[in-house]
Enzyme design. Structure first.
Site, PDB file in Angstrom:
ATOM      1  CE  LYS A 183      31.188 -34.735  -5.274  1.00 40.12           C
ATOM      2  NZ  LYS A 183      29.878 -34.133  -4.992  1.00 40.12           N
TER       3      LYS A 183
ATOM      4  CG  ASP B  10      24.060 -29.453 -18.859  1.00 36.04           C
ATOM      5  OD1 ASP B  10      24.854 -29.331 -17.889  1.00 36.04           O
ATOM      6  OD2 ASP B  10      24.297 -30.162 -19.850  1.00 36.04           O
TER       7      ASP B  10
ATOM      8  CE1 TYR C 291      32.323 -37.727  -7.109  1.00 37.35           C
ATOM      9  CE2 TYR C 291      33.425 -39.121  -5.494  1.00 37.35           C
ATOM     10  CZ  TYR C 291      32.309 -38.424  -5.911  1.00 37.35           C
ATOM     11  OH  TYR C 291      31.181 -38.418  -5.122  1.00 37.35           O
TER      12      TYR C 291
ATOM     13  CG  ASN D 272      22.164 -34.849  -4.955  1.00 39.98           C
ATOM     14  OD1 ASN D 272      22.688 -35.685  -4.229  1.00 39.98           O
ATOM     15  ND2 ASN D 272      21.580 -35.187  -6.116  1.00 39.98           N
TER      16      ASN D 272
ATOM     17  CB  VAL E 283      24.609 -43.774  -0.905  1.00 41.65           C
ATOM     18  CG1 VAL E 283      23.103 -43.917  -1.075  1.00 41.65           C
ATOM     19  CG2 VAL E 283      24.931 -42.944   0.321  1.00 41.65           C
TER      20      VAL E 283
END
Ligand code: NAP
Length: 271
Positions: free
Chosen positions: A172, A59, A168, A87, A201
């Protein structure tokens, strides 16, 4: 030929990385997941149990887990690692569509979600990079990549009033700065750090939207079409991974790419 560590290979883009990189039997591919038995099973059933794949369990939010998988990786690679791909990420539906002002209507949820996003998408990756750096420094390729997102681009957000994914996007954007700070320290050692957006995606996040979400998604996609007349909707994970790998292979410190935040086209065109 090369060794790779990729986080979050259980599904989505990470699974496509695992499949793509291990397709060359000369590569050594180490995938980090939270549930090793489930991913081991998937490797057997969908990839015929390729022998160049090792799945390790961690984790990302547990420093002890990261320390252990770094040590386990050394055993597999002999202590030299070519590529590290960060990723894995925490992705929440909480902030997908509402603007940042609207998120304030549930302040505790806003607080909890931002903490989770920063813990996984920023802090855990800093620890990941530091723990794997000794192996990267001994590797041949010396490339460290985070999978970023165009929604962390300040100019794009301003120009197209992209209000969704606020928390989010903040996490990032912070991680993009982490890329730059690592570049600033390790450029002299020949390590290339990159933040790369894979495009938009299909990894299941848009499955089964509510009627309200569908309407908001349509407005967003209209903005995307205005931004990029070539935009045709979601890309498949396999194509996205090929594009990202092309960027990784065609980037270098010598070309001035160190610390950069790039799209899957190796520029600032996000779609
Ligand atoms: N999909 C897109 O359109 C898009 C666009 C731009 C950028 N990205 C970025 O691309 C990357 C992959 O996205 P995706 O769409 O493939 O997402 P996804 O399908 O939601 O997969 C996320 C992965 O991260 C893992 N993960 C999450 N928290 C973790 C933790 N604490 N410890 C270990 N693993 C953890 C998940 O593991 P579990 O299976 O255990 O949950 C899963 O493997 C992310 O960095 C995302 O931000 C995606």
């Amino acid at each position: 030929m090369s060794s790779y560590v990729v986080t979050g290979v259980s599904r989505g883009i990470g699974w496509a990385f695992l499949n793509h990189l291990s397709d060359d039997p000369r590569n050594t591919v180490i995938g980090i997941v939270r549930n090793k038995p489930a991913t081991d099973q998937r490797v057997v059933s969908e990839l015929g149990g390729r022998s160049n794949i090792t799945i390790l369990e961690a984790d990302l939010n547990r420093y002890g887990d990261l320390k252990r998988v770094a040590a386990e990786t050394e055993v597999v690679t002999g202590g030299k690692l070519d590529y590290l791909v960060a990723n894995a990420a925490y992705i929440t539906s909480f902030d997908a569509f509402p603007g940042i002002g609207d998120l304030g209507q549930t302040p505790q949820e806003l607080t909890d979600e931002l903490h989770k996003l920063l813990d996984t998408n920023v802090l855990a990756n800093i620890h990941l990079y530091n723990l794997f750096m000794p192996q990267i420094l001994k590797g041949k390729a010396k490339k460290v990549v985070v999978i970023s997102t165009g929604v962390a681009d300040i100019d794009w957000t301003n120009d197209y009033e992209l209000e969704g994914n606020a928390l989010y996007g903040i996490s990032k954007a912070a991680m993009n700065m982490v890329t730059s700070k690592f570049h600033a320290q390790y450029r002299k050692d020949g390590v290339l750090f990159l933040s790369i957006c894979p495009g938009l995606v299909d990894s299941g996040h848009f499955n089964e939207p509510t009627a309200e979400d569908k309407a908001k998604l349509q407005i967003l996609f209209e903005k995307f079409s205005r931004y990029s007349p070539d935009f045709k909707g979601l890309d498949d994970p396999a194509s996205a991974v090929k594009a990202v790998m092309w960027v990784i292979e065609n980037s270098s410190i010598e070309q001035g790419d160190g610390g950069r935040f790039l799209s899957h086209f190796k520029n600032k065109q996000w779609l």
